[in-house]
Write a protein that holds these residues in place. Structure first.
Motif, short mmCIF file in Angstrom:
data_model
loop_
_atom_site.label_atom_id
_atom_site.label_comp_id
_atom_site.label_asym_id
_atom_site.label_seq_id
_atom_site.Cartn_x
_atom_site.Cartn_y
_atom_site.Cartn_z
N THR A 46 37.09 46.68 32.24
CA THR A 46 37.92 46.06 31.20
C THR A 46 37.27 44.82 30.59
OG1 THR A 46 39.08 44.61 32.75
CG2 THR A 46 40.02 46.81 32.40
N GLY A 47 36.26 44.26 31.25
CA GLY A 47 35.65 43.02 30.76
C GLY A 47 36.50 41.79 31.05
N ILE A 48 37.56 41.95 31.82
CA ILE A 48 38.51 40.87 32.10
C ILE A 48 38.32 40.34 33.52
CG2 ILE A 48 40.98 40.32 32.36
CD1 ILE A 48 40.15 40.77 29.45
N PHE A 49 38.30 39.01 33.65
CA PHE A 49 38.24 38.31 34.93
C PHE A 49 39.37 37.28 34.91
CE2 PHE A 49 34.14 39.78 33.70
CZ PHE A 49 33.42 40.07 34.84
N ILE A 50 40.14 37.19 36.01
CA ILE A 50 41.27 36.26 36.02
C ILE A 50 41.24 35.38 37.26
CG2 ILE A 50 42.76 37.70 34.60
CD1 ILE A 50 44.19 38.63 37.13
N GLU A 51 41.91 34.24 37.16
CA GLU A 51 42.08 33.32 38.29
C GLU A 51 43.57 33.12 38.51
OE1 GLU A 51 41.44 28.64 39.24
OE2 GLU A 51 39.79 29.63 38.18
N LEU A 52 44.12 33.91 39.42
CA LEU A 52 45.54 33.81 39.72
C LEU A 52 45.80 32.65 40.66
CD1 LEU A 52 46.42 37.55 40.40
CD2 LEU A 52 47.16 36.16 38.45
N PRO A 53 46.94 31.99 40.51
CA PRO A 53 47.30 30.95 41.47
C PRO A 53 47.65 31.58 42.82
CG PRO A 53 48.89 31.04 39.65
CD PRO A 53 47.89 32.10 39.41
N GLU A 54 47.44 30.82 43.88
CA GLU A 54 47.83 31.25 45.22
C GLU A 54 49.30 31.65 45.21
OE1 GLU A 54 46.68 32.10 49.06
OE2 GLU A 54 45.39 31.15 47.57
N GLY A 55 49.64 32.73 45.90
CA GLY A 55 51.02 33.18 45.96
C GLY A 55 51.38 34.20 44.89
N TYR A 56 50.38 34.68 44.12
CA TYR A 56 50.61 35.68 43.09
C TYR A 56 49.61 36.82 43.24
CZ TYR A 56 53.80 32.56 40.71
OH TYR A 56 54.87 31.77 40.40
N GLU A 57 49.96 37.96 42.69
CA GLU A 57 49.05 39.09 42.58
C GLU A 57 49.18 39.67 41.19
OE1 GLU A 57 49.91 42.86 44.38
OE2 GLU A 57 52.06 42.55 44.28
N ALA A 58 48.17 40.41 40.79
CA ALA A 58 48.27 41.22 39.57
C ALA A 58 48.33 42.66 40.03
CB ALA A 58 47.08 40.98 38.66
N GLN A 59 49.15 43.45 39.37
CA GLN A 59 49.25 44.87 39.67
C GLN A 59 48.79 45.66 38.46
OE1 GLN A 59 53.29 45.78 40.77
NE2 GLN A 59 53.21 44.51 42.62
N ILE A 60 48.06 46.74 38.74
CA ILE A 60 47.65 47.68 37.69
C ILE A 60 48.53 48.91 37.84
CG2 ILE A 60 45.78 49.15 36.83
CD1 ILE A 60 45.22 46.21 36.37
N ARG A 61 49.20 49.27 36.74
CA ARG A 61 50.10 50.42 36.75
C ARG A 61 49.76 51.35 35.59
NH1 ARG A 61 55.94 47.55 37.73
NH2 ARG A 61 55.40 46.43 39.63
N PRO A 62 50.12 52.62 35.71
CA PRO A 62 49.84 53.57 34.63
C PRO A 62 50.64 53.27 33.37
CG PRO A 62 50.48 54.71 36.66
CD PRO A 62 50.74 53.25 36.87
#
Length: 144
Positions: A46-62
């Motif tokens: 995707t060319g995307i890089f992220i910095e999530l704060p502690e205590g969070y997640e990112a989810q990939i869904r269809p």
């Protein structure tokens, strides 16, 4: 909430399609069209890089439209991106149709959802409380 993001693609940042959307569309970052063969799976960059704060997640869904119209869905769904991951986000797609499916640069291939994560500490025990359901699972309630 603000989240740092690096975009190494020419595509727009992940974005909500409407004000009521839960997920942000995330796009393929490809130098040329990728042909996803029937029953083939591939990690699409995707060319995307992220910095999530502690205590969070990112989810990939269809994306429902991609699944219905082209038979393409995500494996390992939802895919979890941990707060301490700093690599490129890639989406594992599979073609469940009987036809070859092209994936083009900029195609919306999945949804990205940010969720709070609750950490637990285990409390070892020799028994747990009973419920009406008990150990019944996999359709045990009989409800559809």
């Amino acid at each position: 909430m603000n989240v740092k993001i690096i975009n190494h693609s020419a595509n727009p940042l992940p974005a909500y399609a409407t004000s009521g959307s839960s997920g942000m569309d995330i796009r393929a970052n490809l130098s040329k069209t990728f042909i996803l063969l029937p029953m083939q799976r591939a990690a699409i960059p995707t060319g995307i890089f992220i910095e999530l704060p502690e205590g969070y997640e990112a989810q990939i869904r269809p994306r429902s439209g991609l699944a219905l119209k082209q038979g393409i869905t995500c494996l390992n769904t939802p895919g979890t991106i941990d707060a301490d991951y700093r690599g490129e986000i890639k989406v594992i797609l599979i073609n469940l149709s009987v036809e070859e499916q092209p994936i083009n640069n900029g195609d919306r291939i999945a949804q990205l959802i940010i969720q709070r994560v609750v950490s637990v500490e285990w409390e070892p025990s020799i028994e747990i409380n009973e419920t009406q359901r008990g150990a019944g699972g996999f359709g045990h309630t009989g409800r559809s």
